[in-house]
Motif scaffolding. Structure first.
Motif, PDB file in Angstrom:
ATOM      1  N   VAL A 239      -1.834 -11.384   2.448  1.00 42.94           N
ATOM      2  CA  VAL A 239      -1.268  -9.902   2.269  1.00 42.94           C
ATOM      3  C   VAL A 239      -1.947  -8.964   2.839  1.00 42.94           C
ATOM      4  O   VAL A 239      -1.438  -7.937   3.306  1.00 42.94           O
ATOM      5  CB  VAL A 239      -1.644  -9.562   0.682  1.00 42.94           C
ATOM      6  N   GLU A 240      -3.191  -9.158   3.221  1.00 44.72           N
ATOM      7  CA  GLU A 240      -3.960  -8.032   4.135  1.00 44.72           C
ATOM      8  C   GLU A 240      -3.578  -8.013   5.698  1.00 44.72           C
ATOM      9  O   GLU A 240      -3.426  -7.085   6.254  1.00 44.72           O
ATOM     10  CB  GLU A 240      -5.355  -8.390   4.276  1.00 44.72           C
ATOM     11  N   GLN A 241      -2.937  -9.051   6.183  1.00 41.99           N
ATOM     12  CA  GLN A 241      -2.477  -9.140   7.452  1.00 41.99           C
ATOM     13  C   GLN A 241      -0.995  -8.563   7.598  1.00 41.99           C
ATOM     14  O   GLN A 241      -0.733  -7.985   8.405  1.00 41.99           O
ATOM     15  CB  GLN A 241      -2.549 -10.714   8.000  1.00 41.99           C
ATOM     16  N   LEU A 242      -0.486  -8.797   6.273  1.00 43.40           N
ATOM     17  CA  LEU A 242       0.955  -8.292   6.473  1.00 43.40           C
ATOM     18  C   LEU A 242       0.812  -6.895   5.898  1.00 43.40           C
ATOM     19  O   LEU A 242       1.895  -6.259   6.215  1.00 43.40           O
ATOM     20  CB  LEU A 242       1.828  -9.038   5.133  1.00 43.40           C
ATOM     21  N   ASN A 243      -0.062  -6.423   5.540  1.00 42.55           N
ATOM     22  CA  ASN A 243      -0.192  -4.773   5.137  1.00 42.55           C
ATOM     23  C   ASN A 243      -1.444  -4.338   5.894  1.00 42.55           C
ATOM     24  O   ASN A 243      -2.531  -3.700   5.023  1.00 42.55           O
ATOM     25  CB  ASN A 243      -0.218  -4.696   3.792  1.00 42.55           C
ATOM     26  N   PRO A 244      -1.787  -4.078   7.176  1.00 42.29           N
ATOM     27  CA  PRO A 244      -2.918  -3.767   7.688  1.00 42.29           C
ATOM     28  C   PRO A 244      -3.151  -2.236   7.743  1.00 42.29           C
ATOM     29  O   PRO A 244      -4.180  -1.985   7.238  1.00 42.29           O
ATOM     30  CB  PRO A 244      -2.552  -4.171   9.222  1.00 42.29           C
ATOM     31  N   GLN A 245      -2.293  -1.519   7.402  1.00 46.22           N
ATOM     32  CA  GLN A 245      -2.436   0.161   7.255  1.00 46.22           C
ATOM     33  C   GLN A 245      -2.975   0.314   5.814  1.00 46.22           C
ATOM     34  O   GLN A 245      -3.852   1.170   5.576  1.00 46.22           O
ATOM     35  CB  GLN A 245      -1.106   0.699   7.546  1.00 46.22           C
ATOM     36  N   LEU A 246      -2.290  -0.377   5.019  1.00 48.67           N
ATOM     37  CA  LEU A 246      -2.691  -0.409   3.468  1.00 48.67           C
ATOM     38  C   LEU A 246      -4.154  -0.797   3.291  1.00 48.67           C
ATOM     39  O   LEU A 246      -4.910  -0.117   2.577  1.00 48.67           O
ATOM     40  CB  LEU A 246      -1.633  -1.051   2.590  1.00 48.67           C
ATOM     41  N   PHE A 247      -4.425  -2.001   3.569  1.00 47.90           N
ATOM     42  CA  PHE A 247      -5.998  -2.214   3.315  1.00 47.90           C
ATOM     43  C   PHE A 247      -6.900  -1.638   4.272  1.00 47.90           C
ATOM     44  O   PHE A 247      -8.165  -1.559   4.063  1.00 47.90           O
ATOM     45  CB  PHE A 247      -5.898  -3.836   3.524  1.00 47.90           C
ATOM     46  N   GLY A 248      -6.526  -1.291   5.513  1.00 45.85           N
ATOM     47  CA  GLY A 248      -7.301  -0.185   6.526  1.00 45.85           C
ATOM     48  C   GLY A 248      -7.519   0.919   5.618  1.00 45.85           C
ATOM     49  O   GLY A 248      -8.894   1.415   5.643  1.00 45.85           O
ATOM     50  N   TRP A 249      -6.812   1.461   5.061  1.00 50.94           N
ATOM     51  CA  TRP A 249      -6.857   2.500   4.190  1.00 50.94           C
ATOM     52  C   TRP A 249      -7.838   2.364   3.110  1.00 50.94           C
ATOM     53  O   TRP A 249      -8.693   3.061   2.639  1.00 50.94           O
ATOM     54  CB  TRP A 249      -5.645   3.246   3.632  1.00 50.94           C
ATOM     55  N   LEU A 250      -7.655   1.337   2.383  1.00 49.64           N
ATOM     56  CA  LEU A 250      -8.461   1.032   1.304  1.00 49.64           C
ATOM     57  C   LEU A 250     -10.041   0.872   1.667  1.00 49.64           C
ATOM     58  O   LEU A 250     -10.945   1.209   1.023  1.00 49.64           O
ATOM     59  CB  LEU A 250      -8.133  -0.318   0.505  1.00 49.64           C
ATOM     60  N   ALA A 251     -10.020   0.237   2.973  1.00 48.06           N
ATOM     61  CA  ALA A 251     -11.425  -0.071   3.560  1.00 48.06           C
ATOM     62  C   ALA A 251     -12.129   1.024   3.668  1.00 48.06           C
ATOM     63  O   ALA A 251     -13.535   1.374   3.793  1.00 48.06           O
ATOM     64  CB  ALA A 251     -11.287  -0.741   4.619  1.00 48.06           C
ATOM     65  N   LEU A 252     -11.453   2.189   4.191  1.00 46.02           N
ATOM     66  CA  LEU A 252     -12.163   3.504   4.328  1.00 46.02           C
ATOM     67  C   LEU A 252     -12.776   4.035   3.183  1.00 46.02           C
ATOM     68  O   LEU A 252     -13.634   4.995   3.178  1.00 46.02           O
ATOM     69  CB  LEU A 252     -10.978   4.566   4.926  1.00 46.02           C
ATOM     70  N   LEU A 253     -12.346   3.564   1.878  1.00 46.34           N
ATOM     71  CA  LEU A 253     -12.712   4.140   0.410  1.00 46.34           C
ATOM     72  C   LEU A 253     -14.110   3.777   0.569  1.00 46.34           C
ATOM     73  O   LEU A 253     -15.227   4.434  -0.300  1.00 46.34           O
ATOM     74  CB  LEU A 253     -11.925   3.779  -0.489  1.00 46.34           C
ATOM     75  N   ASP A 254     -14.557   2.443   0.883  1.00 47.69           N
ATOM     76  CA  ASP A 254     -15.864   1.839   0.913  1.00 47.69           C
ATOM     77  C   ASP A 254     -16.762   3.045   1.569  1.00 47.69           C
ATOM     78  O   ASP A 254     -18.111   3.272   0.960  1.00 47.69           O
ATOM     79  CB  ASP A 254     -15.988   0.772   1.383  1.00 47.69           C
ATOM     80  N   LEU A 255     -16.581   3.455   2.733  1.00 46.41           N
ATOM     81  CA  LEU A 255     -17.416   4.727   3.294  1.00 46.41           C
ATOM     82  C   LEU A 255     -17.453   5.716   2.568  1.00 46.41           C
ATOM     83  O   LEU A 255     -18.797   6.335   2.645  1.00 46.41           O
ATOM     84  CB  LEU A 255     -16.728   4.725   4.842  1.00 46.41           C
ATOM     85  N   ASN A 256     -16.510   6.360   2.012  1.00 48.65           N
ATOM     86  CA  ASN A 256     -16.706   7.592   0.937  1.00 48.65           C
ATOM     87  C   ASN A 256     -17.726   7.173  -0.055  1.00 48.65           C
ATOM     88  O   ASN A 256     -18.478   7.945  -0.475  1.00 48.65           O
ATOM     89  CB  ASN A 256     -15.445   7.791   0.530  1.00 48.65           C
ATOM     90  N   VAL A 257     -17.662   6.084  -0.684  1.00 47.12           N
ATOM     91  CA  VAL A 257     -18.583   5.576  -1.734  1.00 47.12           C
ATOM     92  C   VAL A 257     -19.973   5.660  -1.350  1.00 47.12           C
ATOM     93  O   VAL A 257     -20.977   6.010  -2.041  1.00 47.12           O
ATOM     94  CB  VAL A 257     -18.133   4.034  -2.330  1.00 47.12           C
ATOM     95  N   TRP A 258     -20.260   4.976   0.024  1.00 48.21           N
ATOM     96  CA  TRP A 258     -21.533   4.992   0.377  1.00 48.21           C
ATOM     97  C   TRP A 258     -22.144   6.415   0.667  1.00 48.21           C
ATOM     98  O   TRP A 258     -23.395   6.658   0.664  1.00 48.21           O
ATOM     99  CB  TRP A 258     -21.639   4.091   1.602  1.00 48.21           C
ATOM    100  N   VAL A 259     -21.342   7.290   1.188  1.00 49.53           N
ATOM    101  CA  VAL A 259     -21.705   8.684   1.359  1.00 49.53           C
ATOM    102  C   VAL A 259     -22.264   9.302   0.267  1.00 49.53           C
ATOM    103  O   VAL A 259     -22.994  10.013  -0.093  1.00 49.53           O
ATOM    104  CB  VAL A 259     -20.656   9.502   1.978  1.00 49.53           C
ATOM    105  N   ILE A 260     -21.331   9.231  -0.859  1.00 48.07           N
ATOM    106  CA  ILE A 260     -21.624   9.778  -2.165  1.00 48.07           C
ATOM    107  C   ILE A 260     -22.875   9.135  -3.027  1.00 48.07           C
ATOM    108  O   ILE A 260     -23.703   9.741  -3.407  1.00 48.07           O
ATOM    109  CB  ILE A 260     -20.256   9.521  -3.080  1.00 48.07           C
ATOM    110  N   LEU A 261     -22.914   8.030  -2.806  1.00 47.37           N
ATOM    111  CA  LEU A 261     -24.156   7.151  -3.303  1.00 47.37           C
ATOM    112  C   LEU A 261     -25.346   7.601  -2.606  1.00 47.37           C
ATOM    113  O   LEU A 261     -26.344   8.018  -3.150  1.00 47.37           O
ATOM    114  CB  LEU A 261     -24.009   5.674  -3.029  1.00 47.37           C
ATOM    115  N   GLY A 262     -25.318   7.980  -1.189  1.00 45.65           N
ATOM    116  CA  GLY A 262     -26.347   8.314  -0.562  1.00 45.65           C
ATOM    117  C   GLY A 262     -26.766   9.613  -0.940  1.00 45.65           C
ATOM    118  O   GLY A 262     -28.215  10.138  -0.942  1.00 45.65           O
TER     119      GLY A 262
END
Length: 414
Positions: free
Chosen positions: A262-285
């Motif tokens: 499903v991630e290979q079939l929807n690369p843009q969607l899961f790429g967008w979701l992966a960016l949320l992890d960066l936001n979490v680390w910034v907020i946690l920091g």
């Protein structure tokens, strides 16, 4: 332990608490609590949001698809032969939960006043219905089978509202063929709504026989096989393993296989979701830094206001290391108090939102109609442990202020 007992006595005693240290300690505890609440809610919302989006993407296309390699270079679907032995082999694969056949046909819905492009998806009797049952808002699911055509279809509320279609209406669908346009009349027996608009606007659900007949395929053919796995964490591993097994193989008609997840079939969607992890680390920091600085400020004030006590302890033979431990233990008690209230408030807010959905969202933008929450014991415990550890490490440097205090002069300090 002497240091622990003395710190506990200082923490619980009301004597000697000065006007400056009392509000400083309160602010330090409040800073820890607020920072922890923000971190808990951030993680719960991001994990919940990613889970909701991922589950909807999987609900429409499953975890893994086995299909025709030529489909990857074409908008139209190409068939593969799906024998009983193939289905049995996939079902018996150790990581498989269930498998199901599917066929698709690109077409268009046309009414008297409007039209809409769509993908007609056909499934058979083994279709896992739980996902669409969950989001069914009107009517029932079509009768899914691979032997007869029911001419029943289920579409989304998004399409129904756009084209003014209602339950039990009969709609005309059209499909482009080499020799012209083929029309098919279908009865709307169900309406669903997932708020996942990219898919809601596209997919109509019917039986496998109808789509195969439109595609002029044999009874043993389909666009592919959808595979649900037991553990999503093993998605890449299972995809690679199945890909290796089917690499270079062809079906009974000489068509090559390909395995995609499903991630290979929807690369843009899961790429967008992966960016949320960066936001979490910034907020946690940021929250860790704010919480750390507030507790450091409180600790420094406590050290300065306990200068006479420090001088007395040094005069009695206490080492700098022992006195530092006293104040670090005292800070840990304050951190613990902040975490206690942070957990109480944070968990309460998360549970209230999870149960009652008091904070809504625009589904047209966020694909969900309320802020999603996902709580897990392991990450709550890990967050508490990380907060304590990082805060204590940040206190090690300021605690060396103790060594700068001279016993002779501190006895006269007020």
């Amino acid at each position: 332990m002497f240091e622990f007992q003395l710190a506990k006595r200082l923490y619980t005693s009301k004597k000697g608490v000065k006007r400056i240290s009392k509000p400083a300690v309160f602010i330090a505890v409040l800073g820890i609590a607020i920072g922890f609440i923000v971190m808990m809610i951030t993680i719960a919302v991001v994990i919940g949001f990613k889970g909701e989006i991922r589950n909807k993407a999987v609900g429409f296309s499953s975890d893994i698809q086995l299909s025709n390699y030529n489909t990857m270079a074409s908008y139209e679907s190409h068939p593969i032969a799906v024998s009983d032995s193939l289905l049995t082999a996939l079902q018996e694969y150790p990581d498989t939960r269930w498998v199901q056949r599917y066929s698709t046909k690109v077409g268009m819905i046309k009414t008297e006043s409007s039209f809409q492009g769509m993908i007609l998806k056909g499934v058979a009797q083994e279709f896992e219905t739980s996902f669409f049952t969950k989001y069914l808002v009107e009517g029932t699911l079509p009768a899914f089978n691979d032997s007869t055509s029911t001419n029943e279809v289920m579409l989304s509320k998004t399409v129904a509202d756009l084209l003014d279609i209602h339950l039990d209406d009969r709609i005309f669908t059209y499909y482009a063929e080499d020799e012209g346009i083929k029309a098919r009349r279908l009865k709307v027996v169900g309406i669903y709504q997932t708020n996942f608009y990219e898919y809601d606007k596209l997919y109509l659900l019917t039986d496998l026989y109808t789509v195969n007949k439109l595609n002029r395929w044999g009874v043993d053919q389909a666009s592919g096989v959808e595979i649900a796995i037991k553990d999503y964490a093993k998605l890449e591993e299972v995809t690679e393993d199945l890909g290796d097994k089917f690499m270079g193989l062809e079906d009974a008609y000489g068509e090559p296989y390909i395995v995609n997840n499903v991630e290979q079939l929807n690369p843009q969607l899961f790429g967008w979701l992966a960016l949320l992890d960066l936001n979490v680390w910034v907020i946690l920091g940021l929250m860790m830094a704010i919480s750390g600085f507030t507790i450091i400020s409180g600790l420094l004030i406590l050290i300065l206001e306990r200068t006479q006590m420090i001088g007395l302890l040094k005069g009695l033979g206490a080492t700098n290391k022992m006195i530092r431990k006293v104040f670090i233990w005292l800070a840990i008690f304050l951190i613990g108090k902040g975490l206690f209230w942070g957990n109480i408030v944070g968990l309460s807010l998360c549970l209230i939102q999870s149960k009652f959905g008091v904070v809504p969202l625009d589904p047209a933008v966020y694909h969900v109609d309320k802020v999603p929450i996902s709580l897990s014991l392991w990450w709550v415990v890990a967050l508490n442990a990380a907060t304590i550890l990082i805060s204590v490490l940040m206190l090690l440097g300021p605690s060396y202020l103790v060594s700068r205090i001279n016993p002779a002069t501190s006895m006269r300090y007020e």
